[in-house]
Structures are given as structure tokens and as C-alpha cells.
Write an enzyme that holds these catalytic residues in place. Structure first.
Site, mmCIF file in Angstrom:
data_model
loop_
_atom_site.group_PDB
_atom_site.id
_atom_site.type_symbol
_atom_site.label_atom_id
_atom_site.label_comp_id
_atom_site.label_asym_id
_atom_site.label_seq_id
_atom_site.Cartn_x
_atom_site.Cartn_y
_atom_site.Cartn_z
ATOM 1 C CD GLU A 100 33.489 4.264 -25.500
ATOM 2 O OE1 GLU A 100 34.102 5.327 -25.328
ATOM 3 O OE2 GLU A 100 32.310 4.212 -25.898
ATOM 4 N NE ARG A 119 20.901 1.992 -27.464
ATOM 5 C CZ ARG A 119 21.681 2.985 -27.020
ATOM 6 N NH1 ARG A 119 22.007 3.979 -27.842
ATOM 7 N NH2 ARG A 119 22.127 2.985 -25.801
ATOM 8 C CE LYS A 162 29.118 3.238 -21.286
ATOM 9 N NZ LYS A 162 30.519 3.143 -21.760
#
Length: 580
Positions: free
Chosen positions: A37, A262, A272
Site C-alpha cells: 500500500e 511475518r 506502521k
């Protein structure tokens, strides 16, 4: 290798691909994608995904797409998009002609949504976001149908087309899939497919006022592009059933979604939101702060792309969440730079040494190899020598303990590439601080040679006071002082910021050969670590150096202490919770 099995180390994803190649599911084709993104900067966790997706494609003779999931214009910026392209290229990967955007497919996505509406598989809902959440139910209780779920196909079609035409305000209506409000997987309880959001998109402008949700967009984008293996992190495992449902209802080409664990790295944060909070709050000096494990931060600190790829290769790919010790990232950097960083001398905290029996006007130059283990590999440079030098302050002790082999009164040491010297006198200022060491040298030991009967155990690095270059040095270290700063729910993770994550050494002196250090060039300062000429702050003749990593792991004992402290804090947190 288009159809054969990969020669790279096996993991569960490669095993799946190998099985697909054996049974011919995708005709031996391997096509992956990295779908960021454009709403922030990439970090080390993204690097793992980049290396995995591009690496698999390369190993199996396939291609990897770079596709931007640009479906939320309110949070996306061209700056982020440009930085992602730059960072992926810096890591050493190339997508060729396969650069895509989810926004490329907005028209097709809308048509696919219409198909679901016409087939009675989607409806327009007037509930607010809060009401939808309240209707969803829990893991042990089924959800409740929306009062608008029973609308006719014709009414839903009319309302959805009017949503696209901009007749309704933001947030007033959404398009939802009609699946099962009692489904055991909460993701399948009539998820939202489209929402109204008036925002100017960086690529499509104001053409659209409705935007598709990620779960609807992602699977269709994979299908359109012919992706074979859609590899994502474990938080999307529950969403795989929706991925499959959308493609099955539309009856279009169906890739295989595969989830992997992850990256959880100790002494760092990957969220983030938290990274943004650190930047916005001024806790770090921007997204490229060398303490940040953003790719921009690592680049500025001096990490090489090879070291990041080596780290990702070594930690492997698993199905189970785990924590990786920062040691492994630092070791990958050391192992890579050890083979390519020229050796030089820099004194970070200088104390002056005067060689009293060395002629005042005399100067010499010693030829020193950039790579002592293999001198021809990098060649040599001249290191000037004169009466006044600098050594590290920590390399001298006036009253040393046993087995202190560095400089002390009456103790002979070797100056790297130069002579043997002996401290004869210590000069102090009015406050009792040592300001100068007076030594004598043995001219017969030129080049650092010592007779067999002279046992000299200490070798010191040094810089000529007359020729040395003043160059500020920043000693960067781990940003957090505990392994998992987010582990304590009753504590703010920022409480665990390491106050010594950046220590400035303003008086550092380096050998004059570094006057020509190009921004971004890397060196090993002998005995001190690996350093990089800061790409932004260094200018010709005036470098500023960042410490990339120390020469060896200096955190092993600290980590053990911190693990004990972490356990203590966790016990206290449990006691507090129990009392409450």
C-alpha cells in the site's frame, strides 16, 4: 527453472510450489507479486516479503509483479509510491514490465461487483460502520442480519449505481457480500466490498467516489494478472476463505493464496502506526533516521542490500510466528561488510600522545593495506606519522588492572603499522582530567616490528594530530532497550526507547585518506566497527560517519539481563491485573 524443483533451501512454500509443478496445476508456471500500500515507507519486515516473492519467482524461472494496492486515496501519497519503487530496486530486484496498480482495475472491479449484485450475492447496506460491527457477533455468538439484507436485486442494483454516481454522502451506504451472518469465520459475515469515500486519487483523480475494499480488490487483481501463488502474511489466513469465495462466485481464474509468518524482530517495532508515531512525535529524525529499520533508514545507516538479502535468506520462512534476535541482522551486516569494507583508522574519543624523542619537524608515511588479510585485493594507502598523535581515551589507564594490554605508564604497546611506544608521563589539567600522554618510541621497531625478546601484547590504532581529519561520528545502536517493547499492555512502548541509541562523537579524528570518502562509502574503523559516510550530511572533504554495526556482538550479556527484567515486569503486570 520453470517446471523443476528449486535447488534453494526447502520450506513449506517451496514444497507447495513443487507439488503444483508435479501435478500440473499451473502448468509449471510460477508468478508472484509484492503488493504494498503506498501509505508509508517500507521496513525490514517488507524486505522479507520482497525477498521471498522475487526470490521464488527467480528460482522457478518465473516473474514477480510489483503491484500497488492503491484503493485508499485518503492515506496514499506519491511520495510513498516513489520511495517503494526506489527501495525495491535498492534491494536488487527488478519487475521489468510488470508494474501494476489496483487502480488499473477499478472499472473491472466495479463490473465484477455488479455481477455479484445481479447474482444476489451482494447488497447495499445503510447501517453505519459502528452498527455493522455491532451486528457482526462474536466468536461464540452468531451475527444478526442487517435490516437491509433482504433488498431485491433490482433495488440493490439501483442503489449501487447511484452510489457510484455520487448521490449519497460518505459513509451513508456500503456494498456488502451476502454470505452467512452465522459463519464460524467472522470474516465471512457479510464483509464490506465497497464504501463511499470522496477523495482525490493520485492516479484516477476524482473519477471515483466509491472505492473497493482490500479483500475484494486483492483476489481479483491476482486473477487478472495471472498470479499463481499469492503469498501473504499469517494475519490474512482467516481471509483466505473470502479470497476463494469471491473468485468462485465470479467464476474466474483462481490463484493459490499461501500464508507465512511475518517478521518479528527483537528491539524493534514493525507497526506502521508506531513508526509513524515515532516520526511525528520527534522521537527519531524522520523516516530515514539510521536507528529506524525502515529500508530508507537502513540505507542511510550503511546497510548493504546484500546484507539485508542475506539476513532474509538465513532466517528462512515458517508457518509459525516467532521472534528473531537482532543478532542475526547485525551478523549478516558484519559478514557482508567484512569481505568488502576497507580497513582504516579513526579515533572516536581522542587523547593526545606526544612522542618526546621524535623530532618535532620530522614526518613519515607508512604504507598500510586496506585489507590486511589480502593486501592486493584493495591496495594500500599512506598513513602519515609525526610527533603528536591521537589514540582512543579508553586505550589508556593510569592504574590498570591485570591483563590490561593497552597503554599504561611504563607499559610498551605497538602503534599499528608504526612503532613501539612507552608511556612515560601523564599530563593533567586543573580539574585532574588527563589531557596528554608523553611517550617515547623505539626507532628500531619501524613498521610495528618487535624483537623476539619483546613481548608486546597491545596494538593500538592512532591518527596523526597534524594530518588527521576532524569528522563527527554518530554511534548508532538499537532503538529500544528491551527485546519486545510492545509486550507490556500497561506500558507505553516509547518508555523503552534506548537513550543511547545515538551517541555523537563530535571530536573524532580519522586518517587523512578519508577526506575523499564518498557519501555512502563504507569502511571498517579498525577495532571500532563498520562505518558509513552519511549519504546526506557528508560533503567533499568533510565526511560525517555513521556507525553501521560494531565488530562483534556487544549485546549478549545485556540481552540476558533484559530477558530477566522483562520476566520481572511481566510478573508485576500479572500481579497488578489479578489485584484489579
Amino acid at each position: 527453472m520453470a517446471t523443476g524443483e528449486s535447488a534453494s533451501p526447502s520450506n513449506f512454500i517451496r514444497n507447495i510450489i513443487d507439488e503444483h509443478n508435479r501435478n500440473g496445476r499451473f502448468g509449471g508456471k510460477v508468478e508472484t507479486r509484492f503488493p504494498p500500500e503506498p501509505n508509508g515507507y517500507l521496513h525490514i519486515g517488507h524486505a522479507k516479503s520482497i525477498c521471498l516473492n522475487f526470490g521464488l519467482a527467480a528460482d522457478y524461472g518465473g516473474v514477480c509483479h510489483l503491484r500497488f494496492d492503491d484503493t485508499n486515496p485518503a492515506k496514499e501519497e506519491q511520495e510513498y509510491l516513489d520511495s517503494i519503487i526506489e527501495d525495491v530496486r535498492w534491494l536488487g530486484f527488478d519487475w521489468g514490465e510488470h508494474l501494476y496498480y489496483a487502480s488499473n482495475y477499478f472499472d473491472q472491479l466495479y463490473e465484477f461487483a455488479l455481477k455479484l449484485v445481479k447474482g444476489g450475492k451482494a447488497y447495499v447496506d445503510d447501517l453505519s460502520a459502528e452498527e455493522i460491527r455491532a451486528h457482526r457477533g462474536t466468536l461464540i455468538e452468531p451475527g444478526k442480519d442487517s435490516p437491509y439484507r433482504g433488498r431485491s436485486v433490482e433495488e440493490n442494483l439501483d442503489l449501487f449505481q447511484r452510489m457510484k454516481a455520487g448521490e449519497f454522502p460518505d459513509g451513508s451506504r456500503v456494498l456488502r457480500a451476502k454470505i452467512d451472518m452465522a459463519h464460524p469465520n467472522l470474516v465471512m459475515r457479510d464483509p464490506t466490498l465497497y464504501r463511499i469515500r470522496r477523495a482525490v486519487h493520485h492516479r484516477t483523480g476524482d473519477k471515483w467516489c466509491i472505492y473497493p475494499m482490500y479483500d475484494f480488490t486483492h483476489c481479483i487483481s491476482d486473477s487478472i494478472e495471472g498470479i499463481t501463488h499469492s503469498i501473504c502474511t499469517l494475519e490474512f489466513e482467516d481471509n483466505r476463505v473470502l479470497y476463494d469465495w469471491v473468485l468462485d462466485q465470479l467464476d474466474i481464474y483462481h490463484p493459490q493464496q499461501i500464508e507465512f509468518a511475518r517478521l518479528n524482530l527483537e528491539f524493534a517495532v514493525m507497526s506502521k502506526r508506531k513508526l509513524l508515531e515515532l516520526v511525528k512525535g520527534g522521537y527519531v529524525d524522520g523516516w530515514d533516521d539510521p536507528r529506524m529499520l525502515t529500508i530508507r533508514g537502513m540505507r542511510r545507516r550503511g546497510f548493504t542490500p546484500e546484507s539485508v538479502r542475506l539476513f532474509c535468506e538465513r532466517i528462512g520462512v515458517g508457518k509459525k510466528e516467532s521472534w528473531i534476535d537482532m543478532y542475526w541482522l547485525e551478523k549478516a551486516v558484519r559478514d557482508d561488510l567484512n569481505e568488502k569494507a576497507p580497513r582504516v583508522m579513526g579515533v572516536l574519543d581522542p587523547i593526545k600522545v606526544v612522542i618526546t624523542n621524535y623530532p618535532e619537524e620530522m614526518e613519515e608515511k607508512f604504507e598500510a593495506p586496506y585489507f590486511p588479510d589480502n593486501p592486493p585485493a584493495m591496495g594500500y594507502r599512506d598513513v602519515p606519522f609525526c610527533r603528536e598523535l591521537y589514540i582512543e581515551r579508553e586505550d589508556f589507564m593510569e592504574d590498570p588492572p591485570k591483563k590490561f594490554w593497552r597503554m599504561a605508564p611504563g607499559q610498551e604497546v605497538r602503534l599499528r603499522w608504526a612503532y613501539l611506544v612507552t608511556c612515560q608521563e601523564v599530563v593533567k589539567d586543573d580539574r585532574g582530567e588527563i589531557v596528554e600522554l608523553r611517550c617515547t618510541y623505539d626507532p628500531e621497531t619501524k613498521g610495528g616490528w618487535a624483537p623476539d625478546d619483546r613481548k608486546v601484547k597491545g596494538t593500538l590504532h592512532w591518527v596523526s594530530a597534524r594530518h588527521g581529519l576532524r569528522a563527527p561520528v554518530r554511534l548508532y545502536d538499537r532503538l529500544f532497550s528491551v527485546a519486545n517493547p510492545g509486550a507490556f499492555k500497561d506500558r507505553d512502548y516509547k518508555e523503552f526507547l534506548n537513550p543511547e541509541s545515538m551517541v555523537l562523537m563530535p571530536d573524532a579524528v580519522v586518517e587523512p585518506s578519508l577526506a575523499g570518502a564518498a557519501p555512502g562509502s563504507r569502511y571498517q574503523f579498525e577495532r571500532k566497527g563498520f562505518f558509513c559516510a552519511d549519504p546526506l550530511d557528508s560533503t567533499e572533504g568533510a565526511p560525517v560517519f555513521n556507525r553501521i554495526v560494531t565488530l562483534r556482538d556487544s549485546w549478549a550479556k545485556i540481552v540476558e539481563q533484559q530477558k530477566r527484567e522483562t520476566a520481572r515486569l511481566e510478573r508485576e503486570a500479572r500481579k497488578t491485573k489479578n489485584k484489579g
